[in-house]
Design a protein around this motif. Structure first.
Motif, PDB file in Angstrom:
ATOM      1  N   SER A  97      15.787   0.697  -1.642  1.00  0.00           N
ATOM      2  CA  SER A  97      17.029   0.925  -2.377  1.00  0.00           C
ATOM      3  C   SER A  97      18.072   1.303  -1.334  1.00  0.00           C
ATOM      4  O   SER A  97      17.736   1.685  -0.216  1.00  0.00           O
ATOM      5  CB  SER A  97      16.876   2.022  -3.433  1.00  0.00           C
ATOM      6  OG  SER A  97      16.563   3.256  -2.815  1.00  0.00           O
ATOM      7  N   SER A  98      19.331   1.170  -1.701  1.00  0.00           N
ATOM      8  CA  SER A  98      20.370   1.464  -0.726  1.00  0.00           C
ATOM      9  C   SER A  98      21.588   2.057  -1.400  1.00  0.00           C
ATOM     10  O   SER A  98      21.790   1.909  -2.604  1.00  0.00           O
ATOM     11  CB  SER A  98      20.762   0.202   0.041  1.00  0.00           C
ATOM     12  OG  SER A  98      21.264  -0.771  -0.844  1.00  0.00           O
ATOM     13  N   GLN A  99      22.372   2.745  -0.581  1.00  0.00           N
ATOM     14  CA  GLN A  99      23.672   3.251  -1.019  1.00  0.00           C
ATOM     15  C   GLN A  99      24.619   3.138   0.164  1.00  0.00           C
ATOM     16  O   GLN A  99      24.188   3.071   1.309  1.00  0.00           O
ATOM     17  CB  GLN A  99      23.584   4.682  -1.526  1.00  0.00           C
ATOM     18  CG  GLN A  99      23.218   5.703  -0.482  1.00  0.00           C
ATOM     19  CD  GLN A  99      23.242   7.125  -1.039  1.00  0.00           C
ATOM     20  OE1 GLN A  99      23.674   7.372  -2.156  1.00  0.00           O
ATOM     21  NE2 GLN A  99      22.776   8.065  -0.253  1.00  0.00           N
ATOM     22  N   TYR A 100      25.893   3.090  -0.160  1.00  0.00           N
ATOM     23  CA  TYR A 100      26.916   2.922   0.865  1.00  0.00           C
ATOM     24  C   TYR A 100      27.831   4.129   0.890  1.00  0.00           C
ATOM     25  O   TYR A 100      28.281   4.594  -0.155  1.00  0.00           O
ATOM     26  CB  TYR A 100      27.727   1.649   0.605  1.00  0.00           C
ATOM     27  CG  TYR A 100      26.856   0.431   0.578  1.00  0.00           C
ATOM     28  CD1 TYR A 100      26.418  -0.172   1.751  1.00  0.00           C
ATOM     29  CD2 TYR A 100      26.425  -0.102  -0.633  1.00  0.00           C
ATOM     30  CE1 TYR A 100      25.590  -1.273   1.727  1.00  0.00           C
ATOM     31  CE2 TYR A 100      25.593  -1.210  -0.663  1.00  0.00           C
ATOM     32  CZ  TYR A 100      25.183  -1.792   0.513  1.00  0.00           C
ATOM     33  OH  TYR A 100      24.363  -2.874   0.482  1.00  0.00           O
ATOM     34  N   LEU A 101      28.081   4.602   2.087  1.00  0.00           N
ATOM     35  CA  LEU A 101      29.038   5.667   2.338  1.00  0.00           C
ATOM     36  C   LEU A 101      30.032   5.099   3.338  1.00  0.00           C
ATOM     37  O   LEU A 101      29.764   4.064   3.952  1.00  0.00           O
ATOM     38  CB  LEU A 101      28.316   6.890   2.898  1.00  0.00           C
ATOM     39  CG  LEU A 101      27.178   7.443   2.024  1.00  0.00           C
ATOM     40  CD1 LEU A 101      26.372   8.488   2.784  1.00  0.00           C
ATOM     41  CD2 LEU A 101      27.736   8.023   0.735  1.00  0.00           C
TER      42      LEU A 101
ATOM     43  N   THR B 162      25.348   2.797   5.960  1.00  0.00           N
ATOM     44  CA  THR B 162      24.444   2.236   4.972  1.00  0.00           C
ATOM     45  C   THR B 162      23.181   3.076   4.972  1.00  0.00           C
ATOM     46  O   THR B 162      22.552   3.256   6.018  1.00  0.00           O
ATOM     47  CB  THR B 162      24.076   0.774   5.315  1.00  0.00           C
ATOM     48  OG1 THR B 162      25.274  -0.005   5.349  1.00  0.00           O
ATOM     49  CG2 THR B 162      23.126   0.184   4.294  1.00  0.00           C
ATOM     50  N   VAL B 163      22.813   3.626   3.818  1.00  0.00           N
ATOM     51  CA  VAL B 163      21.605   4.442   3.680  1.00  0.00           C
ATOM     52  C   VAL B 163      20.564   3.603   2.953  1.00  0.00           C
ATOM     53  O   VAL B 163      20.817   3.110   1.854  1.00  0.00           O
ATOM     54  CB  VAL B 163      21.881   5.745   2.902  1.00  0.00           C
ATOM     55  CG1 VAL B 163      20.606   6.579   2.781  1.00  0.00           C
ATOM     56  CG2 VAL B 163      23.000   6.545   3.562  1.00  0.00           C
TER      57      VAL B 163
ATOM     58  N   THR C 186      21.395  -5.821   3.971  1.00  0.00           N
ATOM     59  CA  THR C 186      22.001  -4.728   3.225  1.00  0.00           C
ATOM     60  C   THR C 186      23.244  -4.151   3.885  1.00  0.00           C
ATOM     61  O   THR C 186      24.149  -3.697   3.192  1.00  0.00           O
ATOM     62  CB  THR C 186      20.954  -3.617   3.002  1.00  0.00           C
ATOM     63  OG1 THR C 186      19.829  -4.200   2.357  1.00  0.00           O
ATOM     64  CG2 THR C 186      21.495  -2.509   2.132  1.00  0.00           C
TER      65      THR C 186
ATOM     66  N   ARG D 178      26.765  -3.770   5.034  1.00  0.00           N
ATOM     67  CA  ARG D 178      27.990  -4.460   4.632  1.00  0.00           C
ATOM     68  C   ARG D 178      28.746  -4.991   5.837  1.00  0.00           C
ATOM     69  O   ARG D 178      29.342  -6.047   5.780  1.00  0.00           O
ATOM     70  CB  ARG D 178      28.882  -3.531   3.828  1.00  0.00           C
ATOM     71  CG  ARG D 178      28.340  -3.280   2.447  1.00  0.00           C
ATOM     72  CD  ARG D 178      29.334  -2.526   1.604  1.00  0.00           C
ATOM     73  NE  ARG D 178      28.789  -2.374   0.262  1.00  0.00           N
ATOM     74  CZ  ARG D 178      29.331  -1.614  -0.650  1.00  0.00           C
ATOM     75  NH1 ARG D 178      30.418  -0.931  -0.393  1.00  0.00           N
ATOM     76  NH2 ARG D 178      28.796  -1.527  -1.843  1.00  0.00           N
TER      77      ARG D 178
END
Length: 127
Positions: A8-12, A16-17, A39, A41
């Motif tokens: 899974s991933s999240q963007y700050l 990229t986490v 993943t 960006r």
């Protein structure tokens, strides 16, 4: 039977986490490599890998981590590895000093966000 590898991933901002769960071995390392590549960006994004749910890293996983580090470094970014379990931490001790390893996900994210806020590329970047 090992559990399947999931991501899974999240963007700050500039980071990229990626959270990884399952065993990363010779049969699954390419999936991690592909996921990291797809993943991010932007090539210059710093990458944080949350490995808190990874009980096993094989030698092939080291190659993936070193490759991700090299790609990030060549784009003026960094790779941060977080929250290793005992077995994977022991394996990564073999390449100590090459990777940014953090005890917790929070520490890794904080370090990556600080690096992303710097006006000049961390790691030399490409001219």
């Amino acid at each position: 039977m090992p559990s399947p590898l999931t991501f899974s991933s999240q963007y700050l901002p500039g980071v990229t986490v990626i959270a990884v769960a399952g065993e990363v071995d010779i049969t699954t390392a390419h999936l991690l490599d592909d996921y990291i590549s797809r993943t991010r960006r932007h090539q210059g994004d710093h990458v944080v890998l949350d490995l808190s749910e990874v009980p096993y890293l094989g030698v092939s996983a080291l190659h993936v981590l070193l490759h991700a580090h090299d790609v990030a470094y060549s784009n003026g970014a960094s790779l941060h590895v977080a929250a290793l379990q005992r077995g994977p931490a022991h394996l990564l001790s073999e390449i100590e000093g090459r990777l940014n390893v953090h005890e917790s996900l929070e520490q890794a994210i904080r370090a990556a966000l600080q690096a992303a806020a710097q006006p000049f590329p961390v790691g030399g970047g490409v001219s």
